[in-house]
Design a protein around this motif. Structure first.
Motif, PDB file in Angstrom:
ATOM      1  N   SER A  39       1.007  -1.107   0.073  1.00 60.28           N
ATOM      2  CA  SER A  39      -0.030  -0.203  -0.177  1.00 60.28           C
ATOM      3  C   SER A  39       0.792   1.217   0.111  1.00 60.28           C
ATOM      4  N   GLU A  40       0.416   2.429   0.187  1.00 57.02           N
ATOM      5  CA  GLU A  40       1.022   3.571   0.251  1.00 57.02           C
ATOM      6  C   GLU A  40       1.650   3.745   1.552  1.00 57.02           C
ATOM      7  N   PHE A  41       1.097   2.892   2.489  1.00 59.98           N
ATOM      8  CA  PHE A  41       1.505   3.083   3.997  1.00 59.98           C
ATOM      9  C   PHE A  41       2.613   2.122   4.299  1.00 59.98           C
ATOM     10  N   GLY A  42       3.419   2.458   5.412  1.00 57.87           N
ATOM     11  CA  GLY A  42       4.347   1.589   5.820  1.00 57.87           C
ATOM     12  C   GLY A  42       5.475   1.123   4.874  1.00 57.87           C
ATOM     13  N   ASN A  43       6.374   0.075   5.452  1.00 61.62           N
ATOM     14  CA  ASN A  43       7.403  -0.647   4.376  1.00 61.62           C
ATOM     15  C   ASN A  43       6.602  -1.753   3.885  1.00 61.62           C
ATOM     16  N   ASN A  44       6.755  -1.847   2.437  1.00 68.16           N
ATOM     17  CA  ASN A  44       6.306  -3.038   1.723  1.00 68.16           C
ATOM     18  C   ASN A  44       7.124  -3.091   0.517  1.00 68.16           C
ATOM     19  N   PHE A  45       6.846  -4.314  -0.240  1.00 67.32           N
ATOM     20  CA  PHE A  45       7.968  -4.471  -1.282  1.00 67.32           C
ATOM     21  C   PHE A  45       7.683  -3.542  -2.396  1.00 67.32           C
ATOM     22  N   VAL A  46       6.403  -2.892  -2.786  1.00 62.05           N
ATOM     23  CA  VAL A  46       6.425  -2.090  -3.792  1.00 62.05           C
ATOM     24  C   VAL A  46       7.315  -0.691  -3.435  1.00 62.05           C
ATOM     25  N   LYS A  47       7.153  -0.364  -2.305  1.00 62.51           N
ATOM     26  CA  LYS A  47       7.994   1.012  -2.042  1.00 62.51           C
ATOM     27  C   LYS A  47       9.529   0.626  -2.055  1.00 62.51           C
ATOM     28  N   THR A  48       9.827  -0.526  -1.651  1.00 64.05           N
ATOM     29  CA  THR A  48      11.093  -1.096  -1.703  1.00 64.05           C
ATOM     30  C   THR A  48      11.669  -0.852  -3.079  1.00 64.05           C
ATOM     31  N   MET A  49      10.868  -1.678  -3.875  1.00 64.44           N
ATOM     32  CA  MET A  49      11.331  -1.685  -5.320  1.00 64.44           C
ATOM     33  C   MET A  49      11.480  -0.301  -6.067  1.00 64.44           C
ATOM     34  N   LEU A  50      10.477   0.379  -5.849  1.00 63.10           N
ATOM     35  CA  LEU A  50      10.613   2.031  -6.401  1.00 63.10           C
ATOM     36  C   LEU A  50      11.885   2.545  -5.818  1.00 63.10           C
ATOM     37  N   LYS A  51      12.455   2.495  -4.810  1.00 67.71           N
ATOM     38  CA  LYS A  51      13.406   3.097  -3.980  1.00 67.71           C
ATOM     39  C   LYS A  51      14.717   2.430  -4.527  1.00 67.71           C
ATOM     40  N   LEU A  52      14.755   1.061  -4.763  1.00 67.25           N
ATOM     41  CA  LEU A  52      16.004   0.412  -5.196  1.00 67.25           C
ATOM     42  C   LEU A  52      16.224   0.824  -6.961  1.00 67.25           C
ATOM     43  N   GLY A  53      14.927   0.663  -7.446  1.00 65.95           N
ATOM     44  CA  GLY A  53      14.933   1.056  -8.818  1.00 65.95           C
ATOM     45  C   GLY A  53      15.426   2.539  -9.169  1.00 65.95           C
ATOM     46  N   GLN A  54      15.309   3.368  -8.248  1.00 67.90           N
ATOM     47  CA  GLN A  54      15.916   4.634  -8.620  1.00 67.90           C
ATOM     48  C   GLN A  54      17.249   4.928  -8.128  1.00 67.90           C
ATOM     49  N   GLU A  55      17.908   4.146  -7.219  1.00 65.83           N
ATOM     50  CA  GLU A  55      19.101   4.056  -6.710  1.00 65.83           C
ATOM     51  C   GLU A  55      19.839   2.999  -7.615  1.00 65.83           C
ATOM     52  N   ARG A  56      19.522   2.035  -8.114  1.00 66.81           N
ATOM     53  CA  ARG A  56      20.521   1.090  -8.724  1.00 66.81           C
ATOM     54  C   ARG A  56      20.373   0.867 -10.331  1.00 66.81           C
ATOM     55  N   GLU A  57      21.309   0.511 -10.782  1.00 68.50           N
ATOM     56  CA  GLU A  57      21.045   0.119 -12.380  1.00 68.50           C
ATOM     57  C   GLU A  57      20.676  -1.051 -12.712  1.00 68.50           C
ATOM     58  N   GLU A  58      20.813  -1.889 -11.715  1.00 65.43           N
ATOM     59  CA  GLU A  58      20.586  -3.477 -11.868  1.00 65.43           C
ATOM     60  C   GLU A  58      20.001  -4.052 -10.561  1.00 65.43           C
ATOM     61  N   LEU A  59      19.043  -4.830 -10.575  1.00 56.79           N
ATOM     62  CA  LEU A  59      18.511  -5.495  -9.503  1.00 56.79           C
ATOM     63  C   LEU A  59      18.325  -6.997  -9.994  1.00 56.79           C
ATOM     64  N   LYS A  60      18.429  -8.029  -9.194  1.00 58.90           N
ATOM     65  CA  LYS A  60      18.218  -9.565  -9.170  1.00 58.90           C
ATOM     66  C   LYS A  60      17.117  -9.996  -8.232  1.00 58.90           C
ATOM     67  N   ILE A  61      15.901 -10.341  -8.944  1.00 55.88           N
ATOM     68  CA  ILE A  61      14.747 -10.726  -8.279  1.00 55.88           C
ATOM     69  C   ILE A  61      14.438 -12.118  -8.350  1.00 55.88           C
ATOM     70  N   VAL A  62      13.810 -12.718  -7.243  1.00 58.08           N
ATOM     71  CA  VAL A  62      13.500 -13.876  -7.292  1.00 58.08           C
ATOM     72  C   VAL A  62      12.232 -14.461  -8.303  1.00 58.08           C
ATOM     73  N   ALA A  63      12.280 -15.160  -9.122  1.00 57.62           N
ATOM     74  CA  ALA A  63      11.367 -15.508 -10.136  1.00 57.62           C
ATOM     75  C   ALA A  63      10.525 -17.024  -9.812  1.00 57.62           C
ATOM     76  N   ASP A  64      11.038 -17.566  -8.884  1.00 56.03           N
ATOM     77  CA  ASP A  64      10.415 -19.001  -8.725  1.00 56.03           C
ATOM     78  C   ASP A  64       9.557 -19.014  -7.497  1.00 56.03           C
ATOM     79  N   GLN A  65       9.153 -17.890  -6.974  1.00 57.00           N
ATOM     80  CA  GLN A  65       8.164 -17.793  -5.840  1.00 57.00           C
ATOM     81  C   GLN A  65       6.839 -17.146  -6.573  1.00 57.00           C
ATOM     82  N   ILE A  66       5.668 -17.954  -6.669  1.00 54.70           N
ATOM     83  CA  ILE A  66       4.473 -17.341  -7.395  1.00 54.70           C
ATOM     84  C   ILE A  66       3.319 -16.970  -6.507  1.00 54.70           C
ATOM     85  N   GLY A  67       2.700 -15.741  -6.648  1.00 52.78           N
ATOM     86  CA  GLY A  67       1.543 -15.719  -5.558  1.00 52.78           C
ATOM     87  C   GLY A  67       0.742 -14.509  -6.256  1.00 52.78           C
ATOM     88  N   SER A  68      -0.138 -13.898  -5.299  1.00 51.31           N
ATOM     89  CA  SER A  68      -0.913 -12.910  -5.927  1.00 51.31           C
ATOM     90  C   SER A  68      -0.741 -11.524  -5.157  1.00 51.31           C
TER      91      SER A  68
END
Length: 292
Positions: free
Chosen positions: A155-184
């Motif tokens: 959500s917009e609140f607190g700490n969560n994956f979306v906010k972390t990926m926004l931050k890291l995406g703006q700070e780094r040129e490359e990210l390695k993300i797990v692709a074998d965990q599936i969910g909703s």
């Protein structure tokens, strides 16, 4: 129409519920966190709910540090299980209904199709074990309760994956993300609105309160890798995302490799329409990007 107590009010879901008060003004809300009401203290919650004369308690409080829970088992059990038992005892004594939020971590993640509400629970992390114990404690003490399991909450609140990926995406040129965990992925505002919609429908006598275990997440499935690609695409972030396997990113607590939740029960019992995960992600990102 209903007098509602919300615990864990400072968390993601608690803040989302608070944001919907204006849309459901027919209800009275009391929003608490640990400084207002310590649910780990059984006597305190009995007295608080006796004085408040509540119709519903929505429990959003939880110990959610999944990896830390492996080492802080006493603390995790105290909040995720023992405190939920306290809520159940108080609910029985003071005659209110409980809607408690649980997790997909109660499953081992070895399935090949969405988990139904009555699927066998085999949590592999202590976090999952503590949440499952909380479910059992609650339904034993106050059978007139709903347990809603959810997954990948953001959500917009607190700490969560979306906010972390926004931050890291703006700070780094490359990210390695797990692709074998599936969910909703689940937008916490969607879950919050569903909880209040269910209460409203019950209070209007449109539907009966049907206790038991329910599942809720947004529709559709993806991996964490897919999720990150979409987050960056919708936010206009240029970052090279590489897929990796879980074994390349070891964690203290094992993650379910497949934790898609079947949601037929809540859709059928309360005629709920659930948005697709990318549609809800886009709504959340519009808010987050506007804040930057």
């Amino acid at each position: 129409m209903a007098n509602i107590l919300i615990t864990g009010g400072n968390g993601q879901l608690g803040q989302c519920l608070a944001s919907f008060q204006a849309l459901y003004p027919e209800h009275d809300y009391t929003i608490t966190d640990v400084d207002d009401l310590n649910i780990c203290n059984g006597d305190e919650i009995i007295e608080f709910t006796k004085e408040g004369k509540f119709d519903y308690l929505i429990n959003c409080a939880a110990y959610t540090a999944v990896d830390k829970a492996e080492h802080e088992q006493v603390a995790a059990k105290k909040i995720n299980a023992d405190a939920v038992k306290n809520i159940g005892v108080a609910a029985k004594l003071n005659n209110f209904k409980v809607i408690h939020i649980s997790t997909d971590y109660v499953f081992d993640g070895r399935a090949f199709k969405p988990y139904s509400e009555d699927a066998v629970t085999i949590p592999e992390s202590f976090y999952g074990q503590s949440k499952l114990l909380g479910e059992k404690f609650l339904l034993e003490e106050q059978p007139d309760s709903m347990v809603i399991r959810t997954a990948w909450l953001y959500s917009e609140f607190g700490n969560n994956f979306v906010k972390t990926m926004l931050k890291l995406g703006q700070e780094r040129e490359e990210l390695k993300i797990v692709a074998d965990q599936i969910g909703s992925p689940t937008y916490a505002k969607d879950l919050a609105e569903v909880v209040l919609e269910v209460i409203t429908k019950i209070e209007k006598d449109s539907f009966p309160f049907e206790p038991g275990i329910y599942h809720y997440s947004n529709e559709g499935v993806c991996s964490w890798y897919d999720f990150t690609i979409n987050i960056h695409e919708l936010a206009g972030i240029d970052c090279n995302i590489s897929p990796i396997e879980s074994k390349e990113y070891p964690t203290a607590a094992p993650r379910p490799h497949y934790s898609v939740l079947g949601k037929n029960k809540i859709k059928e019992n309360y005629k709920i329409n659930i948005p697709y995960w990318r549609t809800s992600l886009e709504k959340c990102l519009k808010v987050l990007v506007a804040k930057q």
